[in-house]
Scaffold this active site. Structure first.
Site, PDB file in Angstrom:
ATOM      1  N   HIS A 222       0.881  -1.189   0.000  1.00  0.00           N
ATOM      2  CA  HIS A 222       0.000   0.000   0.000  1.00  0.00           C
ATOM      3  C   HIS A 222       0.909   1.227   0.000  1.00  0.00           C
ATOM      4  O   HIS A 222       1.697   1.416  -0.913  1.00  0.00           O
ATOM      5  CB  HIS A 222      -0.930  -0.105   1.208  1.00  0.00           C
ATOM      6  CG  HIS A 222      -2.008   0.921   1.298  1.00  0.00           C
ATOM      7  ND1 HIS A 222      -2.294   1.810   0.299  1.00  0.00           N
ATOM      8  CD2 HIS A 222      -2.892   1.196   2.306  1.00  0.00           C
ATOM      9  CE1 HIS A 222      -3.296   2.587   0.665  1.00  0.00           C
ATOM     10  NE2 HIS A 222      -3.678   2.239   1.889  1.00  0.00           N
ATOM     11  N   HIS A 261      -2.435  -2.050  -9.671  1.00  0.00           N
ATOM     12  CA  HIS A 261      -3.412  -1.474  -8.757  1.00  0.00           C
ATOM     13  C   HIS A 261      -4.642  -2.358  -8.698  1.00  0.00           C
ATOM     14  O   HIS A 261      -5.024  -2.937  -9.717  1.00  0.00           O
ATOM     15  CB  HIS A 261      -3.815  -0.063  -9.229  1.00  0.00           C
ATOM     16  CG  HIS A 261      -4.418   0.754  -8.150  1.00  0.00           C
ATOM     17  ND1 HIS A 261      -5.752   0.646  -7.814  1.00  0.00           N
ATOM     18  CD2 HIS A 261      -3.877   1.656  -7.300  1.00  0.00           C
ATOM     19  CE1 HIS A 261      -5.996   1.472  -6.821  1.00  0.00           C
ATOM     20  NE2 HIS A 261      -4.881   2.091  -6.478  1.00  0.00           N
ATOM     21  N   ASP A 316       2.350   5.828  -6.778  1.00  0.00           N
ATOM     22  CA  ASP A 316       3.605   5.793  -6.023  1.00  0.00           C
ATOM     23  C   ASP A 316       4.846   5.707  -6.910  1.00  0.00           C
ATOM     24  O   ASP A 316       5.958   5.773  -6.409  1.00  0.00           O
ATOM     25  CB  ASP A 316       3.596   4.591  -5.056  1.00  0.00           C
ATOM     26  CG  ASP A 316       2.515   4.727  -4.001  1.00  0.00           C
ATOM     27  OD1 ASP A 316       2.186   5.873  -3.653  1.00  0.00           O
ATOM     28  OD2 ASP A 316       2.008   3.701  -3.520  1.00  0.00           O
TER      29      ASP A 316
END
Ligand code: CMC
Length: 382
Positions: A222, A261, A316
Protein backbone atom coordinates in the site's frame (compact mmCIF):
# COMPACT_ATOMS: atom_id res chain seq x y z
CA UNK A 1 -20.86 -21.26 4.95
CA UNK A 2 -18.26 -22.77 2.65
CA UNK A 3 -14.82 -21.66 1.52
CA UNK A 4 -16.33 -20.49 -1.78
CA UNK A 5 -18.25 -17.80 0.14
CA UNK A 6 -15.00 -16.16 1.27
CA UNK A 7 -14.28 -12.87 -0.46
CA UNK A 8 -10.48 -12.94 -0.46
CA UNK A 9 -9.07 -9.47 0.01
CA UNK A 10 -12.71 -8.24 0.23
CA UNK A 11 -12.26 -7.55 -3.46
CA UNK A 12 -15.92 -7.57 -4.43
CA UNK A 13 -17.34 -6.21 -1.19
CA UNK A 14 -18.89 -2.73 -0.98
CA UNK A 15 -18.32 -1.66 2.61
CA UNK A 16 -20.11 1.73 2.42
CA UNK A 17 -21.52 4.32 0.10
CA UNK A 18 -19.56 7.52 -0.43
CA UNK A 19 -19.98 10.99 -1.85
CA UNK A 20 -16.24 11.58 -1.69
CA UNK A 21 -14.25 9.82 -4.38
CA UNK A 22 -15.10 7.84 -7.46
CA UNK A 23 -12.68 5.83 -9.59
CA UNK A 24 -13.18 4.38 -13.04
CA UNK A 25 -10.36 1.85 -13.03
CA UNK A 26 -10.75 0.86 -16.67
CA UNK A 27 -10.72 4.38 -18.04
CA UNK A 28 -8.23 5.79 -15.51
CA UNK A 29 -10.59 8.44 -14.17
CA UNK A 30 -10.43 9.79 -10.62
CA UNK A 31 -12.93 12.33 -9.32
CA UNK A 32 -13.17 14.11 -5.99
CA UNK A 33 -16.87 14.77 -5.26
CA UNK A 34 -17.52 15.10 -8.99
CA UNK A 35 -14.42 17.17 -9.84
CA UNK A 36 -11.87 15.42 -12.06
CA UNK A 37 -8.38 15.23 -10.56
CA UNK A 38 -6.94 16.95 -13.64
CA UNK A 39 -9.39 19.89 -13.27
CA UNK A 40 -8.57 20.17 -9.57
CA UNK A 41 -4.82 20.32 -10.21
CA UNK A 42 -5.09 22.61 -13.26
CA UNK A 43 -7.28 25.04 -11.29
CA UNK A 44 -4.36 25.76 -8.95
CA UNK A 45 -6.53 24.93 -5.91
CA UNK A 46 -4.98 24.95 -2.45
CA UNK A 47 -4.83 21.65 -0.54
CA UNK A 48 -7.01 23.33 2.11
CA UNK A 49 -9.82 23.87 -0.41
CA UNK A 50 -9.79 20.15 -1.16
CA UNK A 51 -9.66 19.27 2.54
CA UNK A 52 -12.75 21.45 2.97
CA UNK A 53 -14.45 19.75 0.01
CA UNK A 54 -13.91 16.36 1.65
CA UNK A 55 -15.14 17.40 5.08
CA UNK A 56 -18.07 19.63 4.04
CA UNK A 57 -19.05 18.23 0.61
CA UNK A 58 -18.67 21.52 -1.28
CA UNK A 59 -15.96 23.92 -2.34
CA UNK A 60 -15.51 26.76 0.18
CA UNK A 61 -16.00 30.42 -0.63
CA UNK A 62 -13.27 32.82 0.57
CA UNK A 63 -14.84 33.37 4.00
CA UNK A 64 -15.46 29.66 4.58
CA UNK A 65 -11.90 28.85 3.55
CA UNK A 66 -10.53 31.46 5.94
CA UNK A 67 -12.58 30.06 8.82
CA UNK A 68 -11.55 26.51 7.95
CA UNK A 69 -7.88 27.44 7.79
CA UNK A 70 -8.10 28.95 11.31
CA UNK A 71 -9.29 25.58 12.64
CA UNK A 72 -6.43 23.79 10.89
CA UNK A 73 -3.93 26.35 12.22
CA UNK A 74 -5.22 25.77 15.74
CA UNK A 75 -4.14 22.15 15.26
CA UNK A 76 -0.55 23.21 14.45
CA UNK A 77 -0.17 23.77 18.19
CA UNK A 78 0.22 20.06 19.01
CA UNK A 79 0.51 19.36 22.78
CA UNK A 80 4.16 19.39 23.90
CA UNK A 81 4.03 15.85 25.30
CA UNK A 82 3.31 14.49 21.78
CA UNK A 83 6.40 16.20 20.36
CA UNK A 84 8.44 15.00 23.36
CA UNK A 85 7.34 11.43 22.62
CA UNK A 86 8.44 11.74 18.99
CA UNK A 87 11.81 13.16 20.02
CA UNK A 88 12.36 10.30 22.50
CA UNK A 89 12.06 7.63 19.79
CA UNK A 90 15.29 6.40 18.15
CA UNK A 91 15.86 8.73 15.16
CA UNK A 92 16.31 5.70 12.90
CA UNK A 93 12.66 4.68 13.55
CA UNK A 94 10.11 4.25 10.77
CA UNK A 95 8.42 7.59 10.03
CA UNK A 96 4.90 6.16 9.77
CA UNK A 97 5.31 4.22 13.02
CA UNK A 98 6.34 7.54 14.64
CA UNK A 99 3.16 9.16 13.27
CA UNK A 100 1.28 6.25 14.85
CA UNK A 101 2.90 6.90 18.23
CA UNK A 102 1.80 10.54 18.02
CA UNK A 103 -1.80 9.68 17.09
CA UNK A 104 -1.98 6.92 19.71
CA UNK A 105 -0.82 9.54 22.24
CA UNK A 106 -3.62 11.89 21.11
CA UNK A 107 -6.10 9.00 21.47
CA UNK A 108 -4.80 8.40 25.00
CA UNK A 109 -5.34 12.07 25.89
CA UNK A 110 -8.74 12.46 24.21
CA UNK A 111 -10.30 9.59 26.12
CA UNK A 112 -13.66 11.42 26.36
CA UNK A 113 -14.00 11.87 22.58
CA UNK A 114 -17.56 11.33 21.30
CA UNK A 115 -18.68 11.33 17.67
CA UNK A 116 -21.03 14.29 17.25
CA UNK A 117 -22.38 15.83 14.02
CA UNK A 118 -21.90 19.31 15.53
CA UNK A 119 -18.21 18.91 16.28
CA UNK A 120 -16.79 16.06 14.12
CA UNK A 121 -15.62 18.38 11.32
CA UNK A 122 -13.97 20.82 13.72
CA UNK A 123 -12.07 17.96 15.35
CA UNK A 124 -11.08 16.62 11.92
CA UNK A 125 -9.86 20.06 10.74
CA UNK A 126 -7.81 20.49 13.89
CA UNK A 127 -6.30 17.00 13.58
CA UNK A 128 -5.37 17.71 9.94
CA UNK A 129 -3.44 20.67 11.35
CA UNK A 130 -1.89 18.44 14.02
CA UNK A 131 -0.75 16.01 11.33
CA UNK A 132 1.25 18.87 9.77
CA UNK A 133 3.23 19.55 12.98
CA UNK A 134 3.50 15.82 13.79
CA UNK A 135 4.90 14.89 10.37
CA UNK A 136 7.23 17.90 10.26
CA UNK A 137 8.60 16.89 13.69
CA UNK A 138 8.96 13.22 12.78
CA UNK A 139 11.03 14.40 9.80
CA UNK A 140 13.00 16.92 11.85
CA UNK A 141 13.87 14.19 14.34
CA UNK A 142 15.01 11.79 11.59
CA UNK A 143 17.09 14.64 10.12
CA UNK A 144 18.73 15.28 13.51
CA UNK A 145 16.87 18.51 14.35
CA UNK A 146 15.00 19.49 17.51
CA UNK A 147 11.23 20.05 17.89
CA UNK A 148 9.50 23.02 16.26
CA UNK A 149 5.78 23.69 15.89
CA UNK A 150 4.40 24.56 12.47
CA UNK A 151 3.40 28.20 12.15
CA UNK A 152 0.70 29.63 9.95
CA UNK A 153 1.63 31.04 6.55
CA UNK A 154 -0.11 31.43 3.19
CA UNK A 155 -0.68 27.67 2.94
CA UNK A 156 -0.57 24.27 4.62
CA UNK A 157 2.09 23.20 2.10
CA UNK A 158 4.32 26.22 2.74
CA UNK A 159 4.05 25.92 6.53
CA UNK A 160 5.09 22.28 6.32
CA UNK A 161 8.11 22.80 4.05
CA UNK A 162 9.28 25.75 6.11
CA UNK A 163 9.18 23.75 9.34
CA UNK A 164 10.95 20.70 7.90
CA UNK A 165 13.72 22.59 6.11
CA UNK A 166 14.11 25.76 8.23
CA UNK A 167 14.03 28.00 5.16
CA UNK A 168 11.56 29.78 2.92
CA UNK A 169 10.46 27.38 0.16
CA UNK A 170 10.25 28.64 -3.42
CA UNK A 171 6.95 29.10 -5.23
CA UNK A 172 7.76 26.06 -7.37
CA UNK A 173 8.42 23.91 -4.28
CA UNK A 174 5.19 25.03 -2.61
CA UNK A 175 3.24 24.26 -5.78
CA UNK A 176 4.73 20.74 -6.00
CA UNK A 177 4.07 20.03 -2.31
CA UNK A 178 0.52 21.36 -2.60
CA UNK A 179 -0.07 19.14 -5.64
CA UNK A 180 1.28 16.05 -3.86
CA UNK A 181 -1.02 16.83 -0.92
CA UNK A 182 -4.04 16.99 -3.24
CA UNK A 183 -3.13 13.90 -5.27
CA UNK A 184 -2.95 11.70 -2.17
CA UNK A 185 -6.04 13.15 -0.42
CA UNK A 186 -8.31 10.17 -0.94
CA UNK A 187 -8.76 7.04 -2.96
CA UNK A 188 -12.09 5.55 -1.89
CA UNK A 189 -11.58 2.62 0.53
CA UNK A 190 -8.09 1.11 0.21
CA UNK A 191 -6.62 -1.01 3.02
CA UNK A 192 -5.74 1.97 5.26
CA UNK A 193 -9.17 3.61 5.06
CA UNK A 194 -10.82 0.25 5.62
CA UNK A 195 -8.60 -0.45 8.66
CA UNK A 196 -9.56 2.94 10.10
CA UNK A 197 -13.25 2.29 9.37
CA UNK A 198 -13.08 -1.01 11.26
CA UNK A 199 -11.69 0.88 14.28
CA UNK A 200 -14.26 3.70 14.23
CA UNK A 201 -17.12 1.27 13.55
CA UNK A 202 -16.62 0.21 17.19
CA UNK A 203 -17.17 3.92 18.02
CA UNK A 204 -13.55 4.22 18.98
CA UNK A 205 -12.24 7.80 18.63
CA UNK A 206 -11.03 9.58 15.50
CA UNK A 207 -7.34 9.50 16.59
CA UNK A 208 -7.48 5.72 17.06
CA UNK A 209 -9.04 5.49 13.59
CA UNK A 210 -6.08 7.40 12.15
CA UNK A 211 -3.62 5.21 14.11
CA UNK A 212 -5.20 2.05 12.62
CA UNK A 213 -5.17 3.54 9.13
CA UNK A 214 -1.49 4.45 9.50
CA UNK A 215 -0.69 0.86 10.50
CA UNK A 216 -2.25 -0.44 7.28
CA UNK A 217 -0.74 2.30 5.11
CA UNK A 218 2.78 1.38 6.22
CA UNK A 219 3.01 -1.92 4.32
CA UNK A 220 4.86 -2.19 0.98
CA UNK A 221 1.75 -3.28 -0.92
CA UNK A 222 0.00 0.00 0.00
CA UNK A 223 1.58 3.32 1.02
CA UNK A 224 4.95 1.70 1.60
CA UNK A 225 5.21 1.44 -2.19
CA UNK A 226 5.91 5.22 -2.32
CA UNK A 227 9.30 4.53 -0.79
CA UNK A 228 9.75 1.01 -2.18
CA UNK A 229 9.40 2.29 -5.77
CA UNK A 230 12.18 4.85 -5.51
CA UNK A 231 14.30 2.42 -3.47
CA UNK A 232 14.36 0.12 -6.49
CA UNK A 233 15.49 3.03 -8.73
CA UNK A 234 18.25 3.74 -6.19
CA UNK A 235 19.21 0.05 -6.16
CA UNK A 236 19.52 0.07 -9.97
CA UNK A 237 21.69 3.17 -9.61
CA UNK A 238 22.36 3.76 -13.31
CA UNK A 239 20.19 4.18 -16.39
CA UNK A 240 22.39 1.67 -18.23
CA UNK A 241 21.67 -1.07 -15.71
CA UNK A 242 17.87 -0.92 -15.97
CA UNK A 243 17.39 -3.65 -18.59
CA UNK A 244 19.59 -6.15 -16.77
CA UNK A 245 17.94 -5.36 -13.42
CA UNK A 246 14.48 -5.86 -14.89
CA UNK A 247 15.47 -9.20 -16.44
CA UNK A 248 16.60 -10.34 -12.99
CA UNK A 249 13.36 -9.15 -11.44
CA UNK A 250 11.44 -11.29 -13.92
CA UNK A 251 13.70 -14.30 -13.29
CA UNK A 252 13.14 -13.99 -9.56
CA UNK A 253 9.40 -13.59 -10.11
CA UNK A 254 9.39 -10.42 -8.00
CA UNK A 255 6.96 -7.49 -8.30
CA UNK A 256 7.81 -4.15 -9.81
CA UNK A 257 6.98 -1.64 -7.08
CA UNK A 258 4.89 1.36 -8.09
CA UNK A 259 3.19 -0.75 -10.75
CA UNK A 260 -0.25 -2.37 -10.61
CA UNK A 261 -3.41 -1.47 -8.76
CA UNK A 262 -6.43 -3.29 -7.39
CA UNK A 263 -8.78 -0.83 -9.12
CA UNK A 264 -6.86 0.81 -12.00
CA UNK A 265 -6.31 -1.46 -14.97
CA UNK A 266 -4.73 1.35 -16.93
CA UNK A 267 -2.35 4.27 -16.22
CA UNK A 268 -3.19 5.84 -12.85
CA UNK A 269 -4.15 9.49 -13.58
CA UNK A 270 -2.24 10.61 -10.47
CA UNK A 271 0.94 8.96 -11.80
CA UNK A 272 0.67 11.07 -14.96
CA UNK A 273 0.55 14.26 -12.89
CA UNK A 274 3.38 13.16 -10.60
CA UNK A 275 5.47 12.30 -13.67
CA UNK A 276 4.92 15.81 -15.07
CA UNK A 277 6.02 17.38 -11.78
CA UNK A 278 9.01 15.04 -11.50
CA UNK A 279 10.11 16.10 -14.97
CA UNK A 280 9.77 19.76 -14.01
CA UNK A 281 11.64 19.49 -10.70
CA UNK A 282 14.61 17.28 -11.55
CA UNK A 283 16.62 20.31 -12.64
CA UNK A 284 16.95 21.03 -8.89
CA UNK A 285 18.54 17.71 -7.96
CA UNK A 286 21.13 15.59 -9.77
CA UNK A 287 20.09 12.54 -7.73
CA UNK A 288 16.41 12.97 -8.61
CA UNK A 289 17.36 13.46 -12.26
CA UNK A 290 19.22 10.15 -12.19
CA UNK A 291 16.20 8.43 -10.59
CA UNK A 292 13.90 9.94 -13.21
CA UNK A 293 15.98 8.58 -16.09
CA UNK A 294 16.01 5.13 -14.50
CA UNK A 295 12.27 5.31 -13.80
CA UNK A 296 11.29 6.27 -17.35
CA UNK A 297 13.32 3.44 -18.90
CA UNK A 298 11.93 0.99 -16.35
CA UNK A 299 8.42 2.24 -17.08
CA UNK A 300 8.87 1.39 -20.77
CA UNK A 301 10.00 -2.15 -19.92
CA UNK A 302 7.28 -2.56 -17.28
CA UNK A 303 4.46 -1.50 -19.60
CA UNK A 304 5.80 -3.76 -22.36
CA UNK A 305 5.86 -6.69 -19.94
CA UNK A 306 2.69 -6.11 -17.91
CA UNK A 307 0.55 -3.64 -19.88
CA UNK A 308 -1.53 -6.38 -21.49
CA UNK A 309 -2.45 -7.58 -17.96
CA UNK A 310 -3.65 -4.09 -17.02
CA UNK A 311 -0.60 -3.39 -14.85
CA UNK A 312 0.66 0.20 -15.25
CA UNK A 313 2.41 2.81 -13.09
CA UNK A 314 0.41 3.76 -10.00
CA UNK A 315 0.56 6.96 -7.98
CA UNK A 316 3.60 5.79 -6.02
CA UNK A 317 5.80 5.28 -9.08
CA UNK A 318 6.87 8.92 -9.61
CA UNK A 319 5.89 10.57 -6.31
CA UNK A 320 9.21 9.64 -4.68
CA UNK A 321 11.15 11.50 -7.37
CA UNK A 322 9.11 14.62 -6.65
CA UNK A 323 9.82 14.24 -2.92
CA UNK A 324 13.52 13.68 -3.57
CA UNK A 325 13.70 16.77 -5.79
CA UNK A 326 12.03 18.74 -2.98
CA UNK A 327 14.91 17.69 -0.71
CA UNK A 328 13.27 15.01 1.46
CA UNK A 329 15.87 12.36 2.37
CA UNK A 330 15.13 8.86 1.14
CA UNK A 331 15.12 7.13 4.50
CA UNK A 332 13.00 5.71 7.32
CA UNK A 333 9.85 5.44 5.18
CA UNK A 334 9.55 9.25 5.11
CA UNK A 335 7.92 9.18 1.66
CA UNK A 336 5.11 7.05 3.05
CA UNK A 337 4.87 9.56 5.90
CA UNK A 338 4.20 12.21 3.24
CA UNK A 339 1.43 10.02 1.83
CA UNK A 340 -0.15 9.90 5.30
CA UNK A 341 0.15 13.68 5.76
CA UNK A 342 -2.21 14.03 2.84
CA UNK A 343 -4.41 10.96 3.26
CA UNK A 344 -5.54 11.85 6.78
CA UNK A 345 -8.18 14.04 5.12
CA UNK A 346 -9.68 11.15 3.14
CA UNK A 347 -9.55 8.83 6.15
CA UNK A 348 -11.39 11.25 8.42
CA UNK A 349 -13.94 12.23 5.78
CA UNK A 350 -14.78 8.53 5.31
CA UNK A 351 -14.97 7.99 9.08
CA UNK A 352 -17.42 10.88 9.40
CA UNK A 353 -19.53 9.68 6.47
CA UNK A 354 -19.65 6.21 8.00
CA UNK A 355 -20.26 6.99 11.65
CA UNK A 356 -22.76 9.81 11.07
CA UNK A 357 -24.86 8.31 8.31
CA UNK A 358 -24.33 4.59 7.88
CA UNK A 359 -22.95 3.30 11.10
CA UNK A 360 -22.84 -0.41 11.79
CA UNK A 361 -20.19 -2.40 13.67
CA UNK A 362 -17.89 -4.06 11.12
CA UNK A 363 -17.73 -7.68 12.15
CA UNK A 364 -17.28 -10.20 9.33
CA UNK A 365 -17.27 -13.99 9.75
CA UNK A 366 -14.66 -16.69 9.11
CA UNK A 367 -15.32 -20.13 7.63
CA UNK A 368 -14.07 -22.71 10.14
CA UNK A 369 -11.97 -25.51 8.66
CA UNK A 370 -10.21 -26.87 11.76
CA UNK A 371 -10.80 -30.25 13.47
CA UNK A 372 -14.27 -31.49 14.46
CA UNK A 373 -15.12 -31.60 18.16
CA UNK A 374 -12.52 -33.73 20.00
CA UNK A 375 -11.64 -34.72 23.53
CA UNK A 376 -9.47 -32.25 25.47
CA UNK A 377 -6.51 -34.13 27.01
CA UNK A 378 -5.11 -32.51 30.21
CA UNK A 379 -1.44 -31.40 30.10
CA UNK A 380 -0.15 -34.18 32.38
CA UNK A 381 -1.61 -36.85 30.05
CA UNK A 382 -0.23 -35.41 26.76
N1 CMC B 1 4.66 -6.44 -10.69
C1 CMC B 1 4.56 -7.65 -11.29
N2 CMC B 1 3.42 -8.36 -11.32
C2 CMC B 1 2.35 -7.82 -10.74
C3 CMC B 1 2.39 -6.57 -10.13
C4 CMC B 1 3.59 -5.86 -10.12
N3 CMC B 1 3.70 -4.68 -9.54
N4 CMC B 1 1.16 -6.29 -9.63
C5 CMC B 1 0.39 -7.33 -9.91
N5 CMC B 1 1.10 -8.25 -10.60
C6 CMC B 1 0.62 -9.55 -11.11
C7 CMC B 1 0.61 -10.61 -10.02
O1 CMC B 1 1.82 -11.29 -9.94
C8 CMC B 1 -0.53 -11.48 -10.50
O2 CMC B 1 -0.05 -12.28 -11.55
P1 CMC B 1 -0.63 -13.77 -11.78
O3 CMC B 1 -2.08 -13.59 -12.05
O4 CMC B 1 0.16 -14.26 -12.93
O5 CMC B 1 -0.35 -14.49 -10.49
C9 CMC B 1 -1.52 -10.50 -11.10
O6 CMC B 1 -0.75 -9.39 -11.49
C10 CMC B 1 -2.59 -10.06 -10.13
O7 CMC B 1 -1.96 -9.62 -8.93
P2 CMC B 1 -2.72 -9.49 -7.54
O8 CMC B 1 -1.71 -9.30 -6.46
O9 CMC B 1 -3.71 -10.59 -7.38
O10 CMC B 1 -3.56 -8.20 -7.81
P3 CMC B 1 -4.00 -7.13 -6.77
O11 CMC B 1 -5.22 -6.54 -7.25
O12 CMC B 1 -3.99 -7.65 -5.37
O13 CMC B 1 -2.74 -6.12 -6.94
C11 CMC B 1 -1.31 -4.64 -5.86
C12 CMC B 1 -2.70 -4.91 -6.43
C13 CMC B 1 -1.16 -3.13 -5.63
C14 CMC B 1 -1.17 -5.35 -4.49
C15 CMC B 1 -0.21 -5.15 -6.83
O14 CMC B 1 -0.36 -4.56 -8.11
C16 CMC B 1 1.20 -4.93 -6.30
O15 CMC B 1 1.68 -5.70 -5.49
N6 CMC B 1 1.89 -3.82 -6.77
C17 CMC B 1 3.20 -3.49 -6.28
C18 CMC B 1 3.10 -2.69 -5.01
C19 CMC B 1 2.56 -1.30 -5.25
O16 CMC B 1 3.01 -0.59 -6.13
N7 CMC B 1 1.59 -0.90 -4.41
C20 CMC B 1 0.97 0.43 -4.49
C21 CMC B 1 -0.46 0.33 -4.87
S1 CMC B 1 -1.19 1.86 -5.37
C22 CMC B 1 -1.05 2.95 -4.10
C23 CMC B 1 -1.53 2.48 -2.80
O17 CMC B 1 -2.59 1.88 -2.67
O18 CMC B 1 -0.84 2.76 -1.85
Amino acid sequence: MTEETISRGLEDVNIKWTKLTTIDGDKGILMYAGYSIEDVINSGAMAEEIQYLFLYGKLPNKKELEEYRKKVEEGYNVPDFVLDLIMKLPPESDAVAMQMVAFAALAAKEKDFKWDKNTDRDVAAKSIGMMNTITANVFRHIMGKGPKKVEKSESYAKSFLRTVFDREPSREEIDAMNTALILYTDHEVPASTTAGLVAVSTLSDIYSGVTSALAALKGPLHGGAAEAAIMQFAEIGDEKKVDEWFENLLKQNKRLMGFGHRVYKTYDPRAKIFKKYAEKLIKNSKEAEKMYKIATRLEELGIKQYGSKGIYPNTDYYSGIVYMALGFPLKNNMYTGLFALSRITGWEAHFIEYVEEQHRLIRPRAVYKGPERREFVPLEKR
